[in-house]
Design an enzyme around this catalytic site. Structure first.
Site, PDB file in Angstrom:
ATOM      1  N   GLU A 217      24.146  39.769   1.482  1.00 52.54           N
ATOM      2  CA  GLU A 217      25.184  38.731   1.427  1.00 52.54           C
ATOM      3  C   GLU A 217      25.032  37.797   2.626  1.00 52.54           C
ATOM      4  O   GLU A 217      25.998  37.198   3.067  1.00 52.54           O
ATOM      5  CB  GLU A 217      26.590  39.318   1.254  1.00 52.54           C
ATOM      6  CG  GLU A 217      26.959  40.460   2.163  1.00 52.54           C
ATOM      7  CD  GLU A 217      27.372  39.968   3.537  1.00 52.54           C
ATOM      8  OE1 GLU A 217      26.452  39.779   4.364  1.00 52.54           O
ATOM      9  OE2 GLU A 217      28.579  39.799   3.790  1.00 52.54           O
TER      10      GLU A 217
ATOM     11  N   ASP B  88      18.017  33.346   3.284  1.00 50.97           N
ATOM     12  CA  ASP B  88      16.658  33.731   2.875  1.00 50.97           C
ATOM     13  C   ASP B  88      15.564  33.248   3.826  1.00 50.97           C
ATOM     14  O   ASP B  88      15.585  32.109   4.290  1.00 50.97           O
ATOM     15  CB  ASP B  88      16.338  33.145   1.495  1.00 50.97           C
ATOM     16  CG  ASP B  88      17.246  33.710   0.425  1.00 50.97           C
ATOM     17  OD1 ASP B  88      18.290  34.289   0.765  1.00 50.97           O
ATOM     18  OD2 ASP B  88      16.903  33.551  -0.756  1.00 50.97           O
TER      19      ASP B  88
ATOM     20  N   ASP C 162      23.068  41.787  -4.448  1.00 56.43           N
ATOM     21  CA  ASP C 162      23.040  40.426  -3.894  1.00 56.43           C
ATOM     22  C   ASP C 162      24.298  39.662  -4.308  1.00 56.43           C
ATOM     23  O   ASP C 162      24.575  39.507  -5.506  1.00 56.43           O
ATOM     24  CB  ASP C 162      21.763  39.755  -4.437  1.00 56.43           C
ATOM     25  CG  ASP C 162      21.433  38.463  -3.737  1.00 56.43           C
ATOM     26  OD1 ASP C 162      22.213  38.014  -2.885  1.00 56.43           O
ATOM     27  OD2 ASP C 162      20.367  37.900  -4.060  1.00 56.43           O
TER      28      ASP C 162
ATOM     29  N   GLY D 194      24.582  37.881   5.719  1.00 56.00           N
ATOM     30  CA  GLY D 194      25.213  38.023   7.031  1.00 56.00           C
ATOM     31  C   GLY D 194      26.636  37.485   7.085  1.00 56.00           C
ATOM     32  O   GLY D 194      27.237  37.436   8.161  1.00 56.00           O
ATOM     33  N   TRP D 195      27.192  37.121   5.930  1.00 55.81           N
ATOM     34  CA  TRP D 195      28.539  36.564   5.919  1.00 55.81           C
ATOM     35  C   TRP D 195      29.560  37.579   6.434  1.00 55.81           C
ATOM     36  O   TRP D 195      29.435  38.781   6.191  1.00 55.81           O
ATOM     37  CB  TRP D 195      28.940  36.162   4.493  1.00 55.81           C
ATOM     38  CG  TRP D 195      28.231  34.931   3.999  1.00 55.81           C
ATOM     39  CD1 TRP D 195      27.100  34.367   4.515  1.00 55.81           C
ATOM     40  CD2 TRP D 195      28.628  34.122   2.885  1.00 55.81           C
ATOM     41  NE1 TRP D 195      26.762  33.253   3.780  1.00 55.81           N
ATOM     42  CE2 TRP D 195      27.670  33.076   2.782  1.00 55.81           C
ATOM     43  CE3 TRP D 195      29.682  34.181   1.965  1.00 55.81           C
ATOM     44  CZ2 TRP D 195      27.749  32.107   1.780  1.00 55.81           C
ATOM     45  CZ3 TRP D 195      29.747  33.206   0.974  1.00 55.81           C
ATOM     46  CH2 TRP D 195      28.792  32.175   0.894  1.00 55.81           C
TER      47      TRP D 195
HETATM   48  C1  GLA Z   1      18.905  35.500  -3.001  1.00 60.26           C
HETATM   49  C2  GLA Z   1      18.374  36.571  -2.056  1.00 60.26           C
HETATM   50  C3  GLA Z   1      16.863  36.633  -2.174  1.00 60.26           C
HETATM   51  C4  GLA Z   1      16.464  36.929  -3.610  1.00 60.26           C
HETATM   52  C5  GLA Z   1      17.064  35.896  -4.543  1.00 60.26           C
HETATM   53  C6  GLA Z   1      16.869  36.260  -5.993  1.00 60.26           C
HETATM   54  O1  GLA Z   1      18.504  34.219  -2.622  1.00 60.26           O
HETATM   55  O2  GLA Z   1      18.751  36.299  -0.745  1.00 60.26           O
HETATM   56  O3  GLA Z   1      16.352  37.638  -1.307  1.00 60.26           O
HETATM   57  O4  GLA Z   1      16.905  38.222  -3.956  1.00 60.26           O
HETATM   58  O5  GLA Z   1      18.457  35.765  -4.329  1.00 60.26           O
HETATM   59  O6  GLA Z   1      17.428  35.338  -6.862  1.00 60.26           O
END
Ligand code: GLA
Length: 402
Positions: A200, A223, A156, A202-203
């Protein structure tokens, strides 16, 4: 070439092949292209447990995955998201926190149930929840994960975004690619097959380069939240991305919210499951499996809908028609039939028909209702379907090829 030359040449070929074998084996074992031939299915801790997830929650999820019939339906990966990390020691080894006192034991337990285990990290110094990331320690972390028996890594971007600030869009893409490729190489070097999940948001049009840096799936949006609007937005954000999906590399509209408060209305649950299946999206449940109700379980384990998602053709479906709040999506299937979904985004039921022209159909075609497991018989473009409020009618259309 004389006989001796042929023999010498043959011996040297065998010699070089033998020399190359370990390298080839590593490439094959860690080769991302052999993984995730169908969209990955499993469970992830984040949507329900967030940053406070414990080893006990994960054990219970593994137990429930088996007891609920989800494992049998194809859900395989038990993924611990952000929240497992403790401190990095003086030797550079990242230790789990006190909520995960025995990570190896936990992973062995998950494996003993016939399931696979996933973990989470970031190319940044810190993760999105402020835990320790893998920056400057990618190779050590990959080795550590592999030695624990990890089968899946969600990686992530999080604090790595600070490194992108002030850069041009193409510089940003180059930096992100390099960061993901670095971890991909570290995973391959361990020799353990580890599914690589890029997160990431979709960046930089990640779908255009995700596979080239070893990604088996990549998030296409920010998210998801447990509400219909967010689910609808994430699904619709995948329009136009179908050509980037296929065996080994999938667009990921994020983990399922089915069964979570706000998305626990059965029609909304069926809508999300249907859209994700039509999108050939990874099916990663995000609810508390130990406490789900019978409807949620039935939605998550509907074998006919799962078969659409996992169809061997590996085609991602797309929106073929929109009339006001009603959308018609279609996904071609390996047996020559098509899966379609009529979705109603409105808060009251609506009547809708199938646009045969947009679907490339004429006359009458066989239809099967996938939520009711029911043969409907031949339908034409005149057939009216009542689509429930924020619900779906999902059908398989056509006669399978012999
Ligand atoms: C980002 C991701 C989520 C999750 C959180 C965890 O927001 O997009 O899916 O993994 O981090 O902190």
């Amino acid at each position: 070439m004389n006989r001796q030359m042929i023999v010498t040449r043959a011996v040297s070929i065998v010699f070089f092949v033998l020399l190359a074998l370990p390298a080839l084996a590593v490439a094959a074992a860690g080769g991302q292209d052999t993984l995730a031939q169908a969209p990955p299915m499993g469970w992830n801790s984040w949507n329900h447990f967030g940053d406070h997830v414990t080893a006990a929650d994960v054990r219970q999820a593994a137990d429930a995955l088996v007891a609920s019939g989800m494992a049998e339906a194809g859900y395989r990966y038990v993924v611990v998201d952000d929240g497992w990390q403790g401190k990095r020691d003086a030797n550079g080894v990242l230790h789990p926190n006190a909520r995960f006192p025995d990570m190896r034991g936990l992973i062995a337990y998950v494996h003993s149930k016939g399931l696979k285990f996933g973990i989470y990290s970031s190319p940044g110094t810190t993760t999105c929840a402020g835990n320790v990331g893998s920056a400057e320690h990618q190779a050590e972390d990959a080795r550590e994960f592999a030695s624990w028996g990890v089968d899946y890594l969600k990686y992530d971007l999080c604090s790595f975004t600070q490194r992108l600030a002030g850069r041009t869009p193409s510089e940003q893409v180059a930096l992100m690619k390099a960061a993901y490729e670095q971890m991909h190489r570290a995973l391959v070097a361990t020799g353990r097959p580890i599914v690589f999940s890029l997160c990431e948001y979709g960046w930089g049009k990640v779908w255009e380069w995700g596979a080239s840096v070893g990604g088996n799936l990549w998030r296409t949006t920010d998210d998801i939240r447990p509400d219909y609007e967010s689910m609808w937005f994430n699904a619709n954000s995948e329009q136009g991305l179908a050509r980037w999906a296929g065996a080994g590399h999938w667009n990921d509209p994020d983990m399922l919210e089915i069964g979570n408060h706000g998305m626990d209305n059965p029609d909304m649950e069926r809508s999300e499951m249907s859209l994700w299946a039509l999108l050939a999206a990874p099916l990663i449940a995000g609810n508390n499996l130990a406490e789900m109700n019978a409807t949620t379980r039935a939605v998550l384990t509907n074998s006919e809908v799962i078969a659409v998602d996992q169809d061997p053709l590996g085609a991602q479906g797309h929106l073929v028609d929109q009339q006001g709040p009603v959308q018609l999506w279609m996904k071609p299937l390996a047996d020559g039939t098509a899966a379609v979904g009529l979705f109603n985004a409105l808060g009251r039921p609506l009547d809708a028909t199938l646009d045969f022209k947009a679907l490339g159909l004429r006359g009458a075609v066989q239809a099967r209702g996938l939520w009711r497991h029911q043969d409907i018989g031949p339908v034409t473009s005149k057939r009216v379907f009542e689509v429930p409020a924020t619900g779906v009618v999902m059908l398989k259309l056509g006669t399978p090829k012999k």
